[in-house]
Scaffold this active site. Structure first.
Site, PDB file in Angstrom:
ATOM      1  N   ASP A   1      60.938  69.398  41.301  1.00  0.00           N
ATOM      2  CA  ASP A   1      62.251  68.805  41.037  1.00  0.00           C
ATOM      3  C   ASP A   1      62.730  68.204  42.346  1.00  0.00           C
ATOM      4  O   ASP A   1      63.607  68.736  43.013  1.00  0.00           O
ATOM      5  CB  ASP A   1      63.206  69.920  40.561  1.00  0.00           C
ATOM      6  CG  ASP A   1      64.618  69.414  40.388  1.00  0.00           C
ATOM      7  OD1 ASP A   1      64.804  68.197  40.267  1.00  0.00           O
ATOM      8  OD2 ASP A   1      65.546  70.241  40.385  1.00  0.00           O
TER       9      ASP A   1
ATOM     10  N   ASP B   1      69.968  72.801  43.779  1.00  0.00           N
ATOM     11  CA  ASP B   1      71.209  73.029  43.020  1.00  0.00           C
ATOM     12  C   ASP B   1      71.142  74.289  42.168  1.00  0.00           C
ATOM     13  O   ASP B   1      72.157  74.844  41.786  1.00  0.00           O
ATOM     14  CB  ASP B   1      71.500  71.800  42.147  1.00  0.00           C
ATOM     15  CG  ASP B   1      70.272  71.405  41.343  1.00  0.00           C
ATOM     16  OD1 ASP B   1      70.018  71.997  40.291  1.00  0.00           O
ATOM     17  OD2 ASP B   1      69.528  70.496  41.802  1.00  0.00           O
TER      18      ASP B   1
ATOM     19  N   TYR C   1      71.128  58.412  35.590  1.00  0.00           N
ATOM     20  CA  TYR C   1      70.010  57.986  36.437  1.00  0.00           C
ATOM     21  C   TYR C   1      69.767  56.496  36.181  1.00  0.00           C
ATOM     22  O   TYR C   1      69.937  56.024  35.051  1.00  0.00           O
ATOM     23  CB  TYR C   1      68.725  58.776  36.116  1.00  0.00           C
ATOM     24  CG  TYR C   1      68.712  60.203  36.648  1.00  0.00           C
ATOM     25  CD1 TYR C   1      69.560  60.607  37.664  1.00  0.00           C
ATOM     26  CD2 TYR C   1      67.823  61.138  36.120  1.00  0.00           C
ATOM     27  CE1 TYR C   1      69.530  61.912  38.146  1.00  0.00           C
ATOM     28  CE2 TYR C   1      67.787  62.448  36.602  1.00  0.00           C
ATOM     29  CZ  TYR C   1      68.645  62.823  37.613  1.00  0.00           C
ATOM     30  OH  TYR C   1      68.614  64.108  38.089  1.00  0.00           O
TER      31      TYR C   1
HETATM   32  N1  AAT Z   1      68.041  69.098  40.011  1.00  0.00           N
HETATM   33  C1  AAT Z   1      68.579  68.058  40.791  1.00  0.00           C
HETATM   34  C2  AAT Z   1      67.769  66.982  41.002  1.00  0.00           C
HETATM   35  C3  AAT Z   1      67.166  66.575  42.109  1.00  0.00           C
HETATM   36  S1  AAT Z   1      67.483  67.337  43.603  1.00  0.00           S
HETATM   37  C4  AAT Z   1      66.061  67.158  44.570  1.00  0.00           C
HETATM   38  C5  AAT Z   1      66.043  68.162  45.725  1.00  0.00           C
HETATM   39  O1  AAT Z   1      64.780  68.054  46.383  1.00  0.00           O
HETATM   40  C6  AAT Z   1      67.118  67.986  46.796  1.00  0.00           C
HETATM   41  O2  AAT Z   1      67.893  69.151  46.886  1.00  0.00           O
HETATM   42  C7  AAT Z   1      66.313  67.736  48.088  1.00  0.00           C
HETATM   43  O3  AAT Z   1      66.921  68.298  49.240  1.00  0.00           O
HETATM   44  C8  AAT Z   1      64.990  68.410  47.750  1.00  0.00           C
HETATM   45  N2  AAT Z   1      63.851  67.951  48.557  1.00  0.00           N
HETATM   46  C9  AAT Z   1      63.568  66.687  48.961  1.00  0.00           C
HETATM   47  N3  AAT Z   1      62.452  66.660  49.715  1.00  0.00           N
HETATM   48  C10 AAT Z   1      61.998  67.931  49.807  1.00  0.00           C
HETATM   49  C11 AAT Z   1      60.887  68.542  50.456  1.00  0.00           C
HETATM   50  N4  AAT Z   1      60.028  67.812  51.187  1.00  0.00           N
HETATM   51  N5  AAT Z   1      60.716  69.887  50.320  1.00  0.00           N
HETATM   52  C12 AAT Z   1      61.584  70.621  49.583  1.00  0.00           C
HETATM   53  N6  AAT Z   1      62.657  70.099  48.944  1.00  0.00           N
HETATM   54  C13 AAT Z   1      62.873  68.766  49.054  1.00  0.00           C
HETATM   55  C14 AAT Z   1      66.248  65.421  41.917  1.00  0.00           C
HETATM   56  C15 AAT Z   1      66.843  64.339  41.090  1.00  0.00           C
HETATM   57  C16 AAT Z   1      65.917  63.190  40.845  1.00  0.00           C
HETATM   58  C17 AAT Z   1      66.656  61.894  40.888  1.00  0.00           C
HETATM   59  C18 AAT Z   1      65.814  60.774  40.426  1.00  0.00           C
HETATM   60  N7  AAT Z   1      66.415  59.484  40.738  1.00  0.00           N
END
Ligand code: AAT
Length: 292
Positions: free
Chosen positions: A159, A89, A228
């Site tokens: 993240d 994001d 959350y």
């Molecule tokens: N800042 C927003 C919060 C998030 S988004 C988490 C991001 O991690 C998503 O865009 C997802 O596509 C990415 N992601 C997931 N797996 C991988 C991976 N293996 N490699 C790279 N990116 C990845 C997290 C909110 C937390 C919510 C808690 N309940």
């Protein structure tokens, strides 16, 4: 009835469900990795949902993005190379950009659709991509870290989404080993670490893995995010062997960094007092996650 059963079936929080009033669905598509949805809510602004789980809302994202970023970056002196895992994001990028010492911001996000959707519906977060220090890598962070040069980063911020779907491997030991390897001696990791109300076992597992892989220190901190599940989320802060890091007393306070409080937009949640407070844990958490 079936619909209701479905609501209460998420393996991360079985038996509970949360509601936000939907004004309008703005986007709904299946990417290569997950269901991506954005809706306009009545009270929390636009909301990003991946595989049915709320990832952020415009109203309370500051509490998460500011904390996951400044807890690690304010704990070390003049961070230069930073890596973000996930975070498509752009909110964490926006926060890292406040640190004028930073020279390189790598980001490895698996799903390009999250980035595209953020640019369309979350301009205050996607603005993070406009910083000239940002280098975007689209791909699986597991693979990216396997090839990351040893000791390259002063700080890594994980993240990532919950460990169901594409983020599954991001809570396993081999991944933490690659993280520790990619961080310089005396550098830091801040990892999203779920809810102390709901995920005791997951937190315990992550803590013990981190104690084995990070030879500096390992601490749990938390913040309040109303959208959350259970209303809170935690972070694991770890340092590698080397000059010790005192996470509870930030050596690089945000208030002293020129322009940091107003860069792109004002800091809404984080300050040095809340940094220190984030490490104060309820007694049951201290007990469950021994001597943090
Ligand atoms: N800042 C927003 C919060 C998030 S988004 C988490 C991001 O991690 C998503 O865009 C997802 O596509 C990415 N992601 C997931 N797996 C991988 C991976 N293996 N490699 C790279 N990116 C990845 C997290 C909110 C937390 C919510 C808690 N309940």
């Amino acid at each position: 009835k079936d619909q209701k059963e479905l609501y209460f079936n998420n393996p991360m929080w079985p038996g509970e469900a949360h509601s936000l009033k939907v004004e309008k669905i703005l986007f709904k598509e299946k990417s290569e990795y997950q269901d991506v949805m954005v809706f306009q809510s009545s009270v929390y602004g636009n909301v990003l949902v991946l595989d049915g789980i709320v990832q952020l809302t415009e109203m309370d994202e500051c509490a998460y993005q500011e904390m996951i970023t400044h807890l690690p970056l304010c704990s070390i002196e003049s961070p230069k190379n930073v890596l973000v895992v996930g975070g498509g994001d752009g909110g964490v990028l926006r926060e890292i950009a406040r640190h004028s010492s930073v020279e390189l911001i790598d980001i490895c996000e698996i799903d390009k659709m999250v980035i595209d959707v953020s640019k369309m519906f979350f301009p205050d977060l996607a603005i993070g991509f406009e910083d000239p220090r940002v280098r975007l890598h689209i791909g699986d962070a597991v693979e990216f870290l396997r090839h990351a040069p040893e000791g390259k980063y002063d700080a890594i911020i994980v993240d990532s989404s919950d460990p169901v779907g594409p983020a599954q491997e991001l809570v396993e030991k081999p991944f933490f080993e690659t993280l520790a390897r990619a961080i310089r001696p005396g550098g830091v990791l801040c990892n999203m670490a779920e809810s102390m109300w709901l995920h005791t076992h997951l937190i315990q597992d992550m803590v013990s893995i981190c104690r084995e892989t990070f030879k500096g220190s390992v601490h749990y901190a938390w913040t309040s995010v109303p959208t959350y599940p259970s209303g809170v989320i935690g972070f694991l802060l770890c340092s590698t062997e080397g000059p010790p890091v005192d996470f509870k007393h930030p050596v690089n306070p945000i208030e002293k960094i020129e322009g940091a409080l107003q860069h792109r937009r004002e800091l809404r949640f984080y300050n040095t007092e809340i940094h220190k407070a984030a490490f104060c844990l309820p007694s049951f958490v201290k007990e469950e996650v021994k001597a943090l």
